[in-house]
Design a protein around this motif. Structure first.
Motif, PDB file in Angstrom:
ATOM      1  N   THR A  46     -19.914  25.026 -14.768  1.00 30.02           N
ATOM      2  CA  THR A  46     -20.884  24.239 -15.512  1.00 30.02           C
ATOM      3  C   THR A  46     -20.658  22.758 -15.227  1.00 30.02           C
ATOM      4  O   THR A  46     -19.528  22.285 -15.165  1.00 30.02           O
ATOM      5  N   VAL A  47     -21.766  22.062 -15.043  1.00 36.20           N
ATOM      6  CA  VAL A  47     -21.754  20.617 -14.842  1.00 36.20           C
ATOM      7  C   VAL A  47     -22.421  19.974 -16.054  1.00 36.20           C
ATOM      8  O   VAL A  47     -23.425  20.496 -16.566  1.00 36.20           O
ATOM      9  N   TYR A  48     -21.856  18.862 -16.484  1.00 38.70           N
ATOM     10  CA  TYR A  48     -22.360  18.168 -17.667  1.00 38.70           C
ATOM     11  C   TYR A  48     -22.863  16.780 -17.302  1.00 38.70           C
ATOM     12  O   TYR A  48     -22.386  16.161 -16.348  1.00 38.70           O
ATOM     13  N   LEU A  49     -23.792  16.308 -18.071  1.00 38.17           N
ATOM     14  CA  LEU A  49     -24.233  14.917 -17.978  1.00 38.17           C
ATOM     15  C   LEU A  49     -24.159  14.340 -19.391  1.00 38.17           C
ATOM     16  O   LEU A  49     -25.002  14.653 -20.235  1.00 38.17           O
ATOM     17  N   GLN A  50     -23.141  13.546 -19.619  1.00 36.20           N
ATOM     18  CA  GLN A  50     -22.998  12.867 -20.903  1.00 36.20           C
ATOM     19  C   GLN A  50     -23.741  11.544 -20.837  1.00 36.20           C
ATOM     20  O   GLN A  50     -23.454  10.721 -19.967  1.00 36.20           O
ATOM     21  N   MET A  51     -24.675  11.378 -21.755  1.00 37.00           N
ATOM     22  CA  MET A  51     -25.534  10.201 -21.738  1.00 37.00           C
ATOM     23  C   MET A  51     -25.283   9.376 -22.992  1.00 37.00           C
ATOM     24  O   MET A  51     -25.398   9.902 -24.115  1.00 37.00           O
ATOM     25  N   TYR A  52     -24.947   8.121 -22.803  1.00 35.81           N
ATOM     26  CA  TYR A  52     -24.702   7.190 -23.899  1.00 35.81           C
ATOM     27  C   TYR A  52     -25.720   6.054 -23.837  1.00 35.81           C
ATOM     28  O   TYR A  52     -26.352   5.817 -22.819  1.00 35.81           O
ATOM     29  N   SER A  53     -25.823   5.336 -24.940  1.00 32.03           N
ATOM     30  CA  SER A  53     -26.676   4.139 -24.996  1.00 32.03           C
ATOM     31  C   SER A  53     -28.054   4.414 -24.435  1.00 32.03           C
ATOM     32  O   SER A  53     -28.577   3.652 -23.614  1.00 32.03           O
ATOM     33  N   LEU A  54     -28.634   5.494 -24.879  1.00 31.91           N
ATOM     34  CA  LEU A  54     -29.929   5.904 -24.345  1.00 31.91           C
ATOM     35  C   LEU A  54     -31.016   4.894 -24.689  1.00 31.91           C
ATOM     36  O   LEU A  54     -31.010   4.276 -25.766  1.00 31.91           O
TER      37      LEU A  54
ATOM     38  N   SER B  18     -26.137  20.159 -20.124  1.00 39.50           N
ATOM     39  CA  SER B  18     -25.301  21.129 -19.422  1.00 39.50           C
ATOM     40  C   SER B  18     -26.122  21.820 -18.343  1.00 39.50           C
ATOM     41  O   SER B  18     -27.331  22.026 -18.511  1.00 39.50           O
ATOM     42  N   CYS B  19     -25.453  22.187 -17.271  1.00 35.98           N
ATOM     43  CA  CYS B  19     -26.084  22.962 -16.204  1.00 35.98           C
ATOM     44  C   CYS B  19     -25.132  24.093 -15.836  1.00 35.98           C
ATOM     45  O   CYS B  19     -24.098  23.852 -15.214  1.00 35.98           O
ATOM     46  N   ALA B  20     -25.483  25.302 -16.246  1.00 37.50           N
ATOM     47  CA  ALA B  20     -24.670  26.472 -15.932  1.00 37.50           C
ATOM     48  C   ALA B  20     -25.135  27.050 -14.607  1.00 37.50           C
ATOM     49  O   ALA B  20     -26.313  27.382 -14.450  1.00 37.50           O
ATOM     50  N   ALA B  21     -24.210  27.178 -13.667  1.00 47.69           N
ATOM     51  CA  ALA B  21     -24.535  27.630 -12.316  1.00 47.69           C
ATOM     52  C   ALA B  21     -23.965  29.018 -12.059  1.00 47.69           C
ATOM     53  O   ALA B  21     -22.854  29.327 -12.485  1.00 47.69           O
ATOM     54  N   SER B  22     -24.727  29.829 -11.348  1.00 48.52           N
ATOM     55  CA  SER B  22     -24.257  31.169 -11.012  1.00 48.52           C
ATOM     56  C   SER B  22     -24.893  31.621  -9.708  1.00 48.52           C
ATOM     57  O   SER B  22     -25.882  31.042  -9.251  1.00 48.52           O
ATOM     58  N   GLY B  23     -24.300  32.638  -9.100  1.00 49.19           N
ATOM     59  CA  GLY B  23     -24.905  33.247  -7.937  1.00 49.19           C
ATOM     60  C   GLY B  23     -24.266  32.928  -6.602  1.00 49.19           C
ATOM     61  O   GLY B  23     -24.667  33.485  -5.583  1.00 49.19           O
ATOM     62  N   ARG B  24     -23.303  32.037  -6.583  1.00 48.49           N
ATOM     63  CA  ARG B  24     -22.587  31.747  -5.346  1.00 48.49           C
ATOM     64  C   ARG B  24     -21.281  31.058  -5.713  1.00 48.49           C
ATOM     65  O   ARG B  24     -21.042  30.720  -6.875  1.00 48.49           O
TER      66      ARG B  24
ATOM     67  N   TYR C 211     -33.400  17.464 -14.476  1.00 49.46           N
ATOM     68  CA  TYR C 211     -33.172  18.653 -13.668  1.00 49.46           C
ATOM     69  C   TYR C 211     -31.777  18.609 -13.071  1.00 49.46           C
ATOM     70  O   TYR C 211     -31.314  17.548 -12.626  1.00 49.46           O
ATOM     71  N   CYS C 212     -31.132  19.770 -13.028  1.00 42.26           N
ATOM     72  CA  CYS C 212     -29.918  19.869 -12.237  1.00 42.26           C
ATOM     73  C   CYS C 212     -30.261  20.559 -10.916  1.00 42.26           C
ATOM     74  O   CYS C 212     -31.214  21.348 -10.839  1.00 42.26           O
ATOM     75  N   ALA C 213     -29.491  20.224  -9.892  1.00 43.71           N
ATOM     76  CA  ALA C 213     -29.769  20.718  -8.559  1.00 43.71           C
ATOM     77  C   ALA C 213     -28.466  20.958  -7.808  1.00 43.71           C
ATOM     78  O   ALA C 213     -27.451  20.313  -8.094  1.00 43.71           O
TER      79      ALA C 213
ATOM     80  N   PHE D 275     -23.959   6.763 -18.220  1.00 43.88           N
ATOM     81  CA  PHE D 275     -23.923   8.215 -18.076  1.00 43.88           C
ATOM     82  C   PHE D 275     -22.657   8.624 -17.337  1.00 43.88           C
ATOM     83  O   PHE D 275     -22.152   7.887 -16.489  1.00 43.88           O
ATOM     84  N   THR D 276     -22.172   9.822 -17.651  1.00 38.53           N
ATOM     85  CA  THR D 276     -20.997  10.371 -16.979  1.00 38.53           C
ATOM     86  C   THR D 276     -21.262  11.817 -16.598  1.00 38.53           C
ATOM     87  O   THR D 276     -21.659  12.620 -17.448  1.00 38.53           O
ATOM     88  N   ILE D 277     -21.044  12.133 -15.330  1.00 36.61           N
ATOM     89  CA  ILE D 277     -21.166  13.513 -14.861  1.00 36.61           C
ATOM     90  C   ILE D 277     -19.771  14.111 -14.739  1.00 36.61           C
ATOM     91  O   ILE D 277     -18.829  13.437 -14.307  1.00 36.61           O
ATOM     92  N   SER D 278     -19.636  15.365 -15.148  1.00 37.97           N
ATOM     93  CA  SER D 278     -18.334  16.034 -15.084  1.00 37.97           C
ATOM     94  C   SER D 278     -18.562  17.526 -14.878  1.00 37.97           C
ATOM     95  O   SER D 278     -19.691  18.004 -14.925  1.00 37.97           O
ATOM     96  N   ARG D 279     -17.460  18.248 -14.661  1.00 43.46           N
ATOM     97  CA  ARG D 279     -17.589  19.683 -14.415  1.00 43.46           C
ATOM     98  C   ARG D 279     -16.498  20.448 -15.132  1.00 43.46           C
ATOM     99  O   ARG D 279     -15.431  19.912 -15.425  1.00 43.46           O
ATOM    100  N   ASP D 280     -16.786  21.706 -15.380  1.00 39.29           N
ATOM    101  CA  ASP D 280     -15.804  22.660 -15.879  1.00 39.29           C
ATOM    102  C   ASP D 280     -15.763  23.782 -14.863  1.00 39.29           C
ATOM    103  O   ASP D 280     -16.673  24.614 -14.804  1.00 39.29           O
ATOM    104  N   ASN D 281     -14.733  23.796 -14.049  1.00 37.94           N
ATOM    105  CA  ASN D 281     -14.653  24.777 -12.979  1.00 37.94           C
ATOM    106  C   ASN D 281     -14.652  26.208 -13.510  1.00 37.94           C
ATOM    107  O   ASN D 281     -15.287  27.096 -12.929  1.00 37.94           O
ATOM    108  N   ALA D 282     -13.942  26.429 -14.587  1.00 37.84           N
ATOM    109  CA  ALA D 282     -13.823  27.787 -15.124  1.00 37.84           C
ATOM    110  C   ALA D 282     -15.167  28.329 -15.591  1.00 37.84           C
ATOM    111  O   ALA D 282     -15.413  29.531 -15.538  1.00 37.84           O
ATOM    112  N   LYS D 283     -16.039  27.442 -16.056  1.00 38.83           N
ATOM    113  CA  LYS D 283     -17.338  27.875 -16.566  1.00 38.83           C
ATOM    114  C   LYS D 283     -18.455  27.678 -15.555  1.00 38.83           C
ATOM    115  O   LYS D 283     -19.615  27.978 -15.850  1.00 38.83           O
TER     116      LYS D 283
END
Length: 123
Positions: free
Chosen positions: A77-85, A20-26, A94-96, A67-75
């Motif tokens: 937050t961006v997610y990176l779901q990783m399978y078959s590691l 998870s990557c929780a973003a704030s500040g803008r 790192y999130c950027a 891997f799958t990247i997704s977002r939750d606009n309300a939070k």
């Protein structure tokens, strides 16, 4: 801008993790969020990117289909779901944030970075 990455850990090969990557500040509505990783002695590598507006995504060759990247606009937050590691996925992840434009795969294109979270995949 603050980016707080979390969710890393130790997992066996074939397992899964969600970062998870929780973003704030803008307001991120025009931004691109990216996930990168860096293994010891290697350059930082693009993993996945997502545009907040529209939700388009793009993946690095090494993770496409696993891997799958997704977002939750309300939070904000961006997610990176990783399978078959695989052991080769072991790295600090790192999130950027890129404040405008299209998804980019080069680290220098991104304006803000989170602190990183360690992912270790054992064989």
């Amino acid at each position: 801008v603050q980016l707080q990455a979390s969710g890393g850990g130790l997992v066996q090969a074939g397992g899964s993790l969600r970062l998870s990557c929780a973003a704030s500040g803008r307001t991120f509505s025009s931004d691109v969020m990216g996930w990168f990783r860096q293994a010891p002695g290697k350059e930082r590598e693009f993993v996945a990117g997502l545009r907040w507006s529209g939700g388009s995504t793009y993946y690095g060759d090494a993770v496409r289909g696993r891997f799958t990247i997704s977002r939750d606009n309300a939070k904000n937050t961006v997610y990176l779901q990783m399978y078959s590691l695989k052991p080769g996925d072991t790295a600090v992840y790192y999130c950027a944030d890129k404040t405008s434009g299209l998804i980019a795969t080069t680290p220098r294109s991104y304006d803000y970075w989170g602190q990183g979270t360690q992912v270790t995949v054992s064989s």
